[in-house]
Structures are given as structure tokens and as C-alpha cells.
Design a protein around this motif. Sequence first.
Motif, mmCIF file in Angstrom:
data_model
loop_
_atom_site.group_PDB
_atom_site.id
_atom_site.type_symbol
_atom_site.label_atom_id
_atom_site.label_comp_id
_atom_site.label_asym_id
_atom_site.label_seq_id
_atom_site.Cartn_x
_atom_site.Cartn_y
_atom_site.Cartn_z
ATOM 1 N N SER A 149 0.831 -1.210 0.000
ATOM 2 C CA SER A 149 0.000 0.000 0.000
ATOM 3 C C SER A 149 0.867 1.261 0.000
ATOM 4 O O SER A 149 0.523 2.268 -0.625
ATOM 5 N N CYS A 150 2.007 1.196 0.692
ATOM 6 C CA CYS A 150 2.942 2.335 0.700
ATOM 7 C C CYS A 150 3.528 2.569 -0.692
ATOM 8 O O CYS A 150 3.638 3.711 -1.153
ATOM 9 N N ARG A 153 0.895 4.088 -2.910
ATOM 10 C CA ARG A 153 0.681 5.502 -2.607
ATOM 11 C C ARG A 153 1.802 6.365 -3.183
ATOM 12 O O ARG A 153 1.571 7.488 -3.646
ATOM 13 N N GLU A 192 5.809 -1.439 10.707
ATOM 14 C CA GLU A 192 5.358 -0.396 9.785
ATOM 15 C C GLU A 192 6.346 0.769 9.762
ATOM 16 O O GLU A 192 6.543 1.401 8.725
ATOM 17 N N LEU A 196 7.917 2.215 6.342
ATOM 18 C CA LEU A 196 7.728 3.618 5.954
ATOM 19 C C LEU A 196 9.066 4.319 5.719
ATOM 20 O O LEU A 196 9.236 5.064 4.753
ATOM 21 N N GLU A 200 10.144 5.760 1.989
ATOM 22 C CA GLU A 200 10.336 7.205 1.846
ATOM 23 C C GLU A 200 11.733 7.551 1.337
ATOM 24 O O GLU A 200 11.936 8.582 0.694
#
Length: 223
Positions: A149-150, A153, A192, A196, A200
Motif C-alpha cells: 500500500s505504501c 501511494r 510499519e 515507511l 520514503e
Amino acid sequence: MVKCAAGTLKTSLIVVTPAQLFSKWAGESEKNIRRIFICAKKMAPSIIFFDEIDKILPKEKHLEVWMSSIEAELLQQLDGIVSEMGFITIFASNDPWNINPALIRPGRIDKKIYVGPPDKETIMKIIVSQLSKIKAIKYSADSIKFLMSCLDRMTGHEYYYSHSAIMQIIAEIKRRLFEKYLYGKTDVVLTEEIILDAVEKIPPDIPKTLIMKYMNWSKSVRL
């Protein structure tokens, strides 16, 4: 992909790059080309893989005589290939629009194959395959779902992740997990926060405009 093909078919593989092919000595590059095709015939069944063919046979004409000689030699060798020789040639390029048109015609190249960025299913398989190799890592289906999902996105509708970028994200995740392992935690959990942080740091690297450029080029070249 070429290495996998050679392994599956149990054939010899000869990889040719511009750095390996070109020589500063007059006539040596042409000899290298002849050696490659002679070697492929002797090692048959075999595959000759030319990487960065746009650097070897560029669209833009060079004034240097030695470059023209290399192009002429390679095209001559390709024209002399017959099926009984027992080998095939594969050319790869990130800039196919910069390839000499003399190469891209039926008889010299029989088929063009577009290798696009990995889709979601392929990305998930890559991630699971890489993480499962480290026994100390504990991860769940939910953590993989969160990672996907990251990535989704980050890409949105304008960008794609290449295979190398996905591998960079996995490498960053492994680095963070290894740091925890060094601090005495035998079983390391993929959180998570780690996901993340890794995502990033590694943004998607293929713009949609580039994909469209490949598509347009493919339509313009009929094989």
C-alpha cells in the motif's frame, strides 16, 4: 532474464558490453566482433547478448572511421547468420530510439520485446522471495500488505518502480532489521515504521512519460 533463459535452455551465454567490445587499437574491435560470432558457433547451442546496443550501433552517425568499421562488421556478421549455426542474438537497450535503423529491420531483428516495470503481483513475489531468505526476520501478510500500500501511494498514477528500486527498498529494510539483530534481538519483526522509512528513502524512478515514449517507439517500428 537472458541468464534465466540460458540456464533453462541449458545453452552457453556470451555477454557483450560496449566496454568489452571497443578497443583503442585499430582493427581490434572488429576482430572482437568476429571472435564473438566464431565462439558462439563453436559453443552452440548458445546465446549472444549485446547490452547497450545503442552505444555499439548508435543512430547518430559518427565521423570516426573506426566506429563505422565496427558497425559494418557487426551488420555483416548478423547478415551471415543462418539457423543451422545453432545460436541466436539478443540486443538490449534503455534507449531504443537511439539505435541505428540499419539494425532494426526484418532479417536482422525478428522480434522486439518490451520489458516494462514489474507489476504489483511481481513486486510482491520479489519482496516475499527476498525477505524469506533471512530466517531471523518475522513478517506477516499484513506487513507485506502495508508495504504494498505504501508503494502504491508513492507511485500514484504518474510513476512506476523499477526492479532495481524495489531491490533498494528491500536492501534498506534488511539494513534496518540487521541493526536490530545486532542489538541482541534474535527474532526481528518487520514493523510499519521500518517499512515507511525504507519506502520514503527510495522514491519511484520511472515516470509515466517514459513508459509512453517506449510505447510510441514500439508502434513506430514494425517487426
